[in-house]
Design an enzyme around this catalytic site. Structure first.
Site, PDB file in Angstrom:
ATOM      1  N   HIS A 188       0.584 -10.102  -0.157  1.00  0.00           N
ATOM      2  CA  HIS A 188       0.346  -9.497  -1.466  1.00  0.00           C
ATOM      3  C   HIS A 188       0.962 -10.389  -2.544  1.00  0.00           C
ATOM      4  O   HIS A 188       1.605 -11.376  -2.237  1.00  0.00           O
ATOM      5  CB  HIS A 188       0.990  -8.108  -1.526  1.00  0.00           C
ATOM      6  CG  HIS A 188       0.477  -7.176  -0.477  1.00  0.00           C
ATOM      7  ND1 HIS A 188       1.114  -6.021  -0.137  1.00  0.00           N
ATOM      8  CD2 HIS A 188      -0.628  -7.239   0.312  1.00  0.00           C
ATOM      9  CE1 HIS A 188       0.442  -5.403   0.804  1.00  0.00           C
ATOM     10  NE2 HIS A 188      -0.618  -6.125   1.107  1.00  0.00           N
TER      11      HIS A 188
ATOM     12  N   ALA B 280       6.556   3.327   6.865  1.00  0.00           N
ATOM     13  CA  ALA B 280       6.113   4.365   7.787  1.00  0.00           C
ATOM     14  C   ALA B 280       4.852   4.048   8.596  1.00  0.00           C
ATOM     15  O   ALA B 280       4.850   4.171   9.822  1.00  0.00           O
ATOM     16  CB  ALA B 280       5.876   5.658   6.998  1.00  0.00           C
ATOM     17  N   ASP B 281       3.781   3.667   7.937  1.00  0.00           N
ATOM     18  CA  ASP B 281       2.468   3.758   8.597  1.00  0.00           C
ATOM     19  C   ASP B 281       2.380   3.046   9.933  1.00  0.00           C
ATOM     20  O   ASP B 281       1.801   3.556  10.881  1.00  0.00           O
ATOM     21  CB  ASP B 281       1.339   3.285   7.662  1.00  0.00           C
ATOM     22  CG  ASP B 281       1.527   1.868   7.136  1.00  0.00           C
ATOM     23  OD1 ASP B 281       2.647   1.336   7.217  1.00  0.00           O
ATOM     24  OD2 ASP B 281       0.546   1.283   6.628  1.00  0.00           O
TER      25      ASP B 281
ATOM     26  N   ASP C 293       3.212 -10.885   5.463  1.00  0.00           N
ATOM     27  CA  ASP C 293       3.982 -10.681   4.229  1.00  0.00           C
ATOM     28  C   ASP C 293       4.720 -11.962   3.851  1.00  0.00           C
ATOM     29  O   ASP C 293       5.369 -12.025   2.805  1.00  0.00           O
ATOM     30  CB  ASP C 293       4.997  -9.543   4.418  1.00  0.00           C
ATOM     31  CG  ASP C 293       4.299  -8.251   4.813  1.00  0.00           C
ATOM     32  OD1 ASP C 293       3.167  -8.036   4.350  1.00  0.00           O
ATOM     33  OD2 ASP C 293       4.877  -7.474   5.595  1.00  0.00           O
TER      34      ASP C 293
ATOM     35  N   HIS D 124       7.740  -4.086   5.241  1.00  0.00           N
ATOM     36  CA  HIS D 124       8.032  -3.173   6.362  1.00  0.00           C
ATOM     37  C   HIS D 124       9.499  -3.217   6.783  1.00  0.00           C
ATOM     38  O   HIS D 124      10.007  -2.267   7.369  1.00  0.00           O
ATOM     39  CB  HIS D 124       7.171  -3.528   7.583  1.00  0.00           C
ATOM     40  CG  HIS D 124       5.713  -3.329   7.354  1.00  0.00           C
ATOM     41  ND1 HIS D 124       5.068  -2.157   7.677  1.00  0.00           N
ATOM     42  CD2 HIS D 124       4.772  -4.125   6.814  1.00  0.00           C
ATOM     43  CE1 HIS D 124       3.793  -2.254   7.347  1.00  0.00           C
ATOM     44  NE2 HIS D 124       3.584  -3.440   6.825  1.00  0.00           N
TER      45      HIS D 124
ATOM     46  N   SER E  37       0.819  -1.216   0.000  1.00  0.00           N
ATOM     47  CA  SER E  37       0.000   0.000   0.000  1.00  0.00           C
ATOM     48  C   SER E  37       0.851   1.263   0.000  1.00  0.00           C
ATOM     49  O   SER E  37       0.499   2.253  -0.633  1.00  0.00           O
ATOM     50  CB  SER E  37      -0.897   0.042   1.237  1.00  0.00           C
ATOM     51  OG  SER E  37      -1.853  -0.967   1.166  1.00  0.00           O
TER      52      SER E  37
ATOM     53  N   ASP F 239      -7.811  -6.568   0.200  1.00  0.00           N
ATOM     54  CA  ASP F 239      -6.516  -6.701   0.853  1.00  0.00           C
ATOM     55  C   ASP F 239      -6.632  -7.143   2.303  1.00  0.00           C
ATOM     56  O   ASP F 239      -6.007  -8.103   2.734  1.00  0.00           O
ATOM     57  CB  ASP F 239      -5.763  -5.374   0.786  1.00  0.00           C
ATOM     58  CG  ASP F 239      -4.346  -5.553   1.302  1.00  0.00           C
ATOM     59  OD1 ASP F 239      -3.642  -6.411   0.751  1.00  0.00           O
ATOM     60  OD2 ASP F 239      -3.985  -4.883   2.271  1.00  0.00           O
TER      61      ASP F 239
ATOM     62  N   ASP G  10      -3.936  -0.889  -5.796  1.00  0.00           N
ATOM     63  CA  ASP G  10      -2.570  -0.548  -5.382  1.00  0.00           C
ATOM     64  C   ASP G  10      -1.584  -1.709  -5.489  1.00  0.00           C
ATOM     65  O   ASP G  10      -0.377  -1.493  -5.564  1.00  0.00           O
ATOM     66  CB  ASP G  10      -2.559   0.041  -3.964  1.00  0.00           C
ATOM     67  CG  ASP G  10      -3.105  -0.909  -2.908  1.00  0.00           C
ATOM     68  OD1 ASP G  10      -3.784  -1.904  -3.262  1.00  0.00           O
ATOM     69  OD2 ASP G  10      -2.867  -0.653  -1.710  1.00  0.00           O
TER      70      ASP G  10
ATOM     71  N   ARG H  33      -1.876   1.052  13.011  1.00  0.00           N
ATOM     72  CA  ARG H  33      -1.621   2.236  12.194  1.00  0.00           C
ATOM     73  C   ARG H  33      -2.807   3.181  12.204  1.00  0.00           C
ATOM     74  O   ARG H  33      -3.925   2.802  12.493  1.00  0.00           O
ATOM     75  CB  ARG H  33      -1.273   1.844  10.768  1.00  0.00           C
ATOM     76  CG  ARG H  33      -2.369   1.084  10.042  1.00  0.00           C
ATOM     77  CD  ARG H  33      -1.941   0.785   8.615  1.00  0.00           C
ATOM     78  NE  ARG H  33      -2.777  -0.248   8.035  1.00  0.00           N
ATOM     79  CZ  ARG H  33      -2.494  -0.867   6.892  1.00  0.00           C
ATOM     80  NH1 ARG H  33      -1.401  -0.580   6.238  1.00  0.00           N
ATOM     81  NH2 ARG H  33      -3.301  -1.779   6.415  1.00  0.00           N
TER      82      ARG H  33
HETATM   83  O1  2PG Z   1      -0.962  -4.505   6.413  1.00  0.00           O
HETATM   84  C1  2PG Z   1       0.148  -4.080   6.054  1.00  0.00           C
HETATM   85  O2  2PG Z   1       0.874  -3.387   6.758  1.00  0.00           O
HETATM   86  C2  2PG Z   1       0.660  -4.432   4.668  1.00  0.00           C
HETATM   87  C3  2PG Z   1       1.211  -5.810   4.677  1.00  0.00           C
HETATM   88  O3  2PG Z   1       2.325  -5.876   5.500  1.00  0.00           O
HETATM   89  O4  2PG Z   1      -0.378  -4.344   3.735  1.00  0.00           O
HETATM   90  P1  2PG Z   1      -0.625  -2.999   2.930  1.00  0.00           P
HETATM   91  O5  2PG Z   1       0.645  -2.692   2.198  1.00  0.00           O
HETATM   92  O6  2PG Z   1      -1.730  -3.358   1.976  1.00  0.00           O
HETATM   93  O7  2PG Z   1      -1.018  -1.967   3.880  1.00  0.00           O
HETATM   94 MN    MN Z   2      -2.854  -1.992  -0.123  1.00  0.00          MN
HETATM   95 MN    MN Z   3      -2.025  -5.364   2.496  1.00  0.00          MN
END
Ligand code: 2PG
Ligand code: MN
Ligand code: MN
Length: 556
Positions: free
Chosen positions: A498, A287-288, A171, A140, A81, A427, A468, A213
């Site tokens: 993903h 980041a998130d 992941d 991440h 994402s 997702d 995405d 997040r």
């Molecule tokens: O959930 C998340 O943090 C990621 C997978 O590690 O998914 P996405 O990139 O879709 O947010």
């Molecule tokens: Mn996503």
């Molecule tokens: Mn995801």
């Protein structure tokens, strides 16, 4: 770009008009793959997305959403994402955190930078704590980066190191946490052989401990704080491999949701609480899911939960996680400088924007990892809170309907030129590995798209629908020939992660100029080509350094 030739004013598009409302819909985790029983998008009833596909090749096409197309180190890296929405919003491909950290580690520059020098000041007296996601998922964090960091830190004087692990299974395949912990234990024992007091101090599953997040559920971060900082957790073990194995079998939790644990010594004392004088590095580059722990570690005024004890530490992130908040203030590697994003350009050119988010993907990521508005008089970001405390397969429809209603109302209000949404179902439910629930999720997302497209139809607008990265279109691990790969027991292995699949881009709506169609001369089109396309749909030409638009206008 020199400052003299820079202007925020976008040129008019020679053929496309202004003033048509544009809906930009991002389906999360919605790739294109062969039709079989593990393709939940295929299995689900998705009449709206199916009808858009019939517009190929002029109004529907596939674009790359993984690997180098979105700034990741290699084409073996699945999309995600952060990088996906960064590319969609920025219209250019930036080397992303994963790659920047690789480069800084390979050259050794990471150990000469300000961030490392800052934490290094604690090495004489204090412990170095490393907190982050333990896997090779590459979304991440990456295990090999942690290994290089461990070696580099010890070579640079760290004498006591404590690693606080977060297990993955999202992941990477569920159950792989055991192997990653074994590998790390082996690395740490090699450090111990060199006289460095290094061990794992605490752990927990990423979705239950630390990695929440967008301020969805502070309890997640608190559980991490208690284990990592205070050395307190409901489960205590003397060994991390044993911890992960036991918790998986006794609590039936998977890697993502493992309860928090601390490692204790013979007298039952936690081996690695964080105390005054220590250094802390959060080693995730993405980041998130690091913003919340960064706030807890860095902010003096903090009221999201009772921290009980706030150690005086030197803290650095692997990257700076929020460019607007400058959080954290110390970091080992500079983040990609994602500036002049399409959102900022369009707002400065008068485009009134509405973004509806369940997560900050179409705001924070879209705007280059920047929280907040560019111009509050022209933008409205609405947040639909997510269900917390449950896994998303329990309610696979999530808030798709609510998001679509908000988008519909924004479109019908006539107050906005662009309405942008992310529909997370494919997702978020795909990550649970629950195939039946993911089918329900895909149907719900498709219904939400329909509601938005119906509103666009009513107001004579334009839509662009894309995604995405892939996820729900493939829920099984495959061998090289594309067949489901069986494990030792002869069972299929569910893919929670993903994928490397391309994603669709579809355009249409009554406001779309009749001569618009997708070009077929864009070399390897990817998500970064979408921003220029959207600018065109608003009647503007994109800046010269943006990746080329996907559309052309032919005389009809
Ligand atoms: O959930 C998340 O943090 C990621 C997978 O590690 O998914 P996405 O990139 O879709 O947010
Ligand atoms: Mn996503
Ligand atoms: Mn995801």
């Amino acid at each position: 770009m020199g400052s003299s030739d820079f202007s925020w004013t976008l040129p008019d598009h020679p053929k496309l008009p202004k003033g048509k409302p544009v809906a930009v819909v991002v389906l999360d985790g919605w790739g294109e793959a062969d039709a079989d029983q593990y393709n939940c998008i295929h299995v689900a009833e998705t009449p709206t997305m199916d009808s858009l596909k019939k517009g190929a090749p002029e109004k529907w096409k596939l674009v790359k959403a993984h690997g180098t197309a979105v700034g990741l180190p290699s084409d073996d890296d699945m999309g995600n994402s952060e990088v996906g929405h960064n590319a969609l919003g920025a219209g250019r491909i930036f080397a992303q955190g994963a790659k920047l950290v690789d480069t800084a580690l390979a050259s050794g520059k990471i150990f000469e930078g300000e961030g490392f020098k800052y934490i290094k000041e604690s090495f004489d007296q204090g412990t170095l704590h490393l907190i982050g996601l333990l896997s090779d998922g590459g979304v991440h964090s990456r295990l090999d980066q942690l290994q290089l960091l461990l070696n580099g830190a010890s070579a640079n004087g760290a004498k006591k190191i404590r690693v606080h692990i977060l297990t993955d299974g999202r992941d990477v395949l569920d159950g792989t946490s055991v192997g990653f912990v074994e590998t790390l234990e082996n690395d740490l024992s090699q450090l111990r052989a060199k006289g460095i007091d290094a061990c794992i101090a605490s752990g927990g599953g990423r979705m239950y401990v630390t990695m929440d997040r967008y301020e969805n559920d502070w309890d997640v971060v608190k559980r991490g704080w208690d284990a990592q900082v205070l050395g307190e957790a409901p489960h205590k073990f003397q060994n991390a491999v044993e911890a992960v194995k036991t918790l998986r079998s006794e609590t039936k939790a998977n890697d993502q949701y493992l309860p928090p644990f601390v490692i204790v010594d013979d007298s039952d004392k936690a081996v690695g609480p964080i105390v005054d004088g220590d250094a802390v590095v959060t080693f995730n580059f993405r980041a998130d899911r690091m913003v919340m722990i960064a706030k807890a570690l860095e902010y003096e005024d903090f009221d999201k939960f009772d921290r009980v004890r706030v150690p005086k530490i030197r803290y650095a992130g692997m990257l700076q996680y929020d460019g607007e908040l400058k959080l954290p203030s110390h970091y080992l590697v500079s983040p990609p400088e994602i500036e002049r994003t399409s959102g900022e350009y369009l707002v400065k050119n008068g485009i009134r924007t509405f973004a509806c988010r369940q997560f900050g993907h179409v705001t924070f990521f879209w705007n280059g990892n920047r929280s907040g508005y560019f111009d509050e008089t022209k933008e409205e970001y609405v947040e639909i809170p997510s269900d917390s405390g449950i896994t998303f397969n329990v309610k696979p429809k999530m808030k798709a309907l609510e998001i679509a209603e908000k988008a519909r109302d924004a479109i019908l209000s006539g107050k906005f030129d662009q309405v942008r949404v992310n529909l997370p179902n494919g997702d978020m439910v795909g990550h649970t590995g629950d195939i039946e629930a993911t089918v329900v999720a895909c149907k719900a997302a498709d219904e939400a798209v329909k509601m938005i497209l119906d509103a666009i139809e009513q107001v004579g607008g334009i839509y662009l629908v894309t995604a995405d990265h892939g996820n729900a279109e493939d829920m099984v691990k495959r061998n090289k020939s594309g067949q489901p790969q069986l494990d030792k027991k002869g069972e299929i292995q569910i893919l929670t992660s993903h994928t490397l699949q391309p994603v669709p881009v579809a355009i249409g709506g009554p406001g779309l100029h009749s001569g618009v169609r997708f070009r077929n001369d864009v070399q390897t089109p990817g998500l970064a080509n979408v921003a220029a396309t959207v600018m065109n749909l608003h009647g503007f030409e994109a800046p010269a350094d943006y990746e080329p638009t996907l559309i052309e206008v032919v005389d009809k």
